[in-house]
Design an enzyme around this catalytic site. Sequence first.
Site, PDB file in Angstrom:
ATOM      1  N   ASP A 178       1.083 -18.220  -3.309  1.00 52.96           N
ATOM      2  CA  ASP A 178       1.698 -17.187  -4.139  1.00 52.96           C
ATOM      3  C   ASP A 178       0.591 -16.547  -4.961  1.00 52.96           C
ATOM      4  O   ASP A 178       0.368 -16.912  -6.113  1.00 52.96           O
ATOM      5  CB  ASP A 178       2.775 -17.810  -5.037  1.00 52.96           C
TER       6      ASP A 178
ATOM      7  N   HIS B 108       1.485  -9.209  -3.122  1.00 54.66           N
ATOM      8  CA  HIS B 108       0.393  -8.235  -2.996  1.00 54.66           C
ATOM      9  C   HIS B 108       1.060  -6.860  -2.960  1.00 54.66           C
ATOM     10  O   HIS B 108       1.572  -6.426  -1.920  1.00 54.66           O
ATOM     11  CB  HIS B 108      -0.390  -8.507  -1.713  1.00 54.66           C
TER      12      HIS B 108
ATOM     13  N   GLU C 282       1.919 -10.240   1.051  1.00 56.29           N
ATOM     14  CA  GLU C 282       2.313  -8.851   0.886  1.00 56.29           C
ATOM     15  C   GLU C 282       3.820  -8.762   1.127  1.00 56.29           C
ATOM     16  O   GLU C 282       4.452  -9.717   1.589  1.00 56.29           O
ATOM     17  CB  GLU C 282       1.541  -7.944   1.866  1.00 56.29           C
TER      18      GLU C 282
ATOM     19  N   ASP D   8       0.852  -1.202   0.000  1.00 54.76           N
ATOM     20  CA  ASP D   8       0.000   0.000   0.000  1.00 54.76           C
ATOM     21  C   ASP D   8       0.887   1.251   0.000  1.00 54.76           C
ATOM     22  O   ASP D   8       2.105   1.166   0.074  1.00 54.76           O
ATOM     23  CB  ASP D   8      -0.935  -0.012   1.217  1.00 54.76           C
TER      24      ASP D   8
HETATM   25  O1  9MR Z   1       2.488  -6.322   9.646  1.00 53.53           O
HETATM   26  C1  9MR Z   1       1.215  -5.991  10.166  1.00 53.53           C
HETATM   27  C2  9MR Z   1       0.702  -7.155  10.976  1.00 53.53           C
HETATM   28  O2  9MR Z   1       1.533  -7.372  12.086  1.00 53.53           O
HETATM   29  C3  9MR Z   1      -0.732  -6.898  11.393  1.00 53.53           C
HETATM   30  O3  9MR Z   1      -1.233  -8.068  12.011  1.00 53.53           O
HETATM   31  C4  9MR Z   1      -1.582  -6.544  10.168  1.00 53.53           C
HETATM   32  C5  9MR Z   1      -3.019  -6.259  10.507  1.00 53.53           C
HETATM   33  O4  9MR Z   1      -3.153  -5.116  11.255  1.00 53.53           O
HETATM   34  O5  9MR Z   1      -1.026  -5.406   9.524  1.00 53.53           O
HETATM   35  C6  9MR Z   1       0.268  -5.617   9.042  1.00 53.53           C
HETATM   36  O6  9MR Z   1       0.743  -4.438   8.495  1.00 53.53           O
HETATM   37  C7  9MR Z   1       0.193  -3.988   7.279  1.00 53.53           C
HETATM   38  C8  9MR Z   1      -0.213  -2.541   7.513  1.00 53.53           C
HETATM   39  O7  9MR Z   1      -1.287  -2.487   8.416  1.00 53.53           O
HETATM   40  C9  9MR Z   1      -0.563  -1.809   6.227  1.00 53.53           C
HETATM   41  N1  9MR Z   1       0.491  -1.936   5.262  1.00 53.53           N
HETATM   42  C10 9MR Z   1       0.811  -3.322   4.966  1.00 53.53           C
HETATM   43  C11 9MR Z   1       1.273  -4.035   6.206  1.00 53.53           C
HETATM   44  C12 9MR Z   1       1.724  -5.456   5.899  1.00 53.53           C
HETATM   45  O8  9MR Z   1       0.683  -6.296   5.565  1.00 53.53           O
END
Ligand code: 9MR
Length: 610
Positions: A573, A526, A582, A185
């Site tokens: 994948d 992702h 991601e 993102d």
């Molecule tokens: O890495 C984060 C993980 O520990 C959390 O459980 C999750 C849900 O809140 O969010 C992950 O972080 C994401 C972030 O909120 C937005 N950008 C992408 C991050 C990786 O997925």
Amino acid sequence: MTSKPLLLAALALVAANEPSPSTIRVDQAGYETFGPKIAIVATPDAAPRPWTLRDAAGTVVAEGRTIPFGPEASSGEIVQRIDFGTVTRPGTGYRLGIAGERSQPFPIADRPFADAATAAMSFFYQQRSGVPIDPRYVQRPDLARPAGQPKEVVTCFSGKDQRGVNWPGCAYRLDTTGGWYDAGDHGKYVVNGGLSAWTLLDLHERLAQWGDPQAFADGRLALPERGNGQDDLLDEARVEVAFLLAMQIPDGKRLTVAFKTDSGAPASDFRTIDAGGLVHTKVADEQWTGLPMAPADDPMRRFLYPPSTAATYNMVAVAAQAARIWRNSDPAFAARALAAARRGWAAAQRVPDLYASSDFAGSGGYGDRTIADERFWAAAELFTTTGEAPYREAIAGSPFLHDDSPDFGWSGTALPGLLTLATMPNRLPAPTVAAIRKQVVSLADRILAERATSGYRMPKAGATFDWGSNSTMLNRAIVLGVAWQITRKPVYREAVVDVADYVFGRNALDRSFVTGFGGRTMHQPHHRFWAQAADPRYPAPPPGVISGGPNSSARTDDAVLKGKCVGQTCWRDDWRAFTMNEVAINWNAPLVWVTAFLDATRVRGAPTPA
Ligand code: 9MR
């Protein structure tokens, strides 16, 4: 808009190039010439099997019998080991074989992780916000792109959050241009950016301690700053440090913030405070965008989201670390960073209980109700840099000096403080430093004990794999690496090699989680820009990017695997699988640390026989 036939053609292309999985799992990036060489094989029963190792010409260069391990909790398999550590002839295209089955090809090389460290650093350049990604510094021309948010001067979010609570906004704007996008993102989050920058800066400081200060010397990385006479890793990390500093609220600003933000209830208890010195949690889009989406095409309005005490301490920690790192090479920048850190520390003492709200649309929550660990980390970095009493007092007597968790991450930051105090020169009394070192080594021993229970020699026992599990493994490898630094006992480094082996393919999916390194890698992250699997007009990912990895605990994106996977097999994948596939700055940073550690501490030349 993508047409369906195009989409299917793209998916077919990826599938066609994919070798089928093997039951013999190897580190597809390679094994060190004089390092340990272990492969794992899944078998229907625990009876030992004969194996052979063939070189690229098909000649058998070694053979032996598998060593049974037994049932394996993280995968649900029965596994055995192949130990071919006696082979010390460099080469490419080696394959292990057992009765009709053969592994993916792999090299044996003096420096199998060097290229991965370089590529993993390039990820950060390519995540830069605010600047064009220049074709001269990327691996393929299609990775170049125009700048996203080239002039990001933003004010505070105002209006209703997802629970209908009205936020008042603020009367100022901050110039937050730059920094790194977090992940797939386009959000820029302080707590995650801070930990990622810390990881790279920590590596920088340790490379000198490991005797390899030139590892990322000027010219080693492909960056616009190449040739500026400064270390390239520092050039990259500085991009994020500058962003963190930009997120700090200027003195004298007043702000209305919610003091009650527990998840479960709408935000409440709004109060107007002196917000000077606090740090905003994030600058991000107002609504989620879809995939694909190049940063420059992102149509969303972007805002600053409210400050938090955790984000403030996080910035303080990294700014304090930066202040000692740039002290000689750029005293003005170092002084600015230290002033920001001190101002942040003071603000966090004044406002110790301001928590992030996760109720805003369009960006990740990164909420954290426990701030004592951030405070400890900030104090540790400030004390290491300044030696001043208030920070020593915040460290002394802290429960984190004896904390028994071997994990750290964006919400748990005590260990970074401990690792700093253990080995960066500081003014703690020698017995205290000795006790901290002992503590780090005992955490590493706990990790070794978990590894002993793992058929894949993973640094973690059991079958629970959380979001970003690859970073859990890599961060544990950092603890092991520091234990090696303290004790120089080979077993800690060997356990780091095991973690590298796991992420580069020695796992139940026979998959290198790092793009471009191995015969069967991750292809479809992702990611809004590296979204070729979603739309062929967008680029495939560059090499050196690590997937978040198996997620057995929180898979909101996925009905396909639900109830059908065990531990490390809970991964696909698939560009849609945002809880599993991601990519993110806090996952690539420890990949850089671990690969650079292994490269810097490699055995140079044949070890002398004992
Ligand atoms: O890495 C984060 C993980 O520990 C959390 O459980 C999750 C849900 O809140 O969010 C992950 O972080 C994401 C972030 O909120 C937005 N950008 C992408 C991050 C990786 O997925």
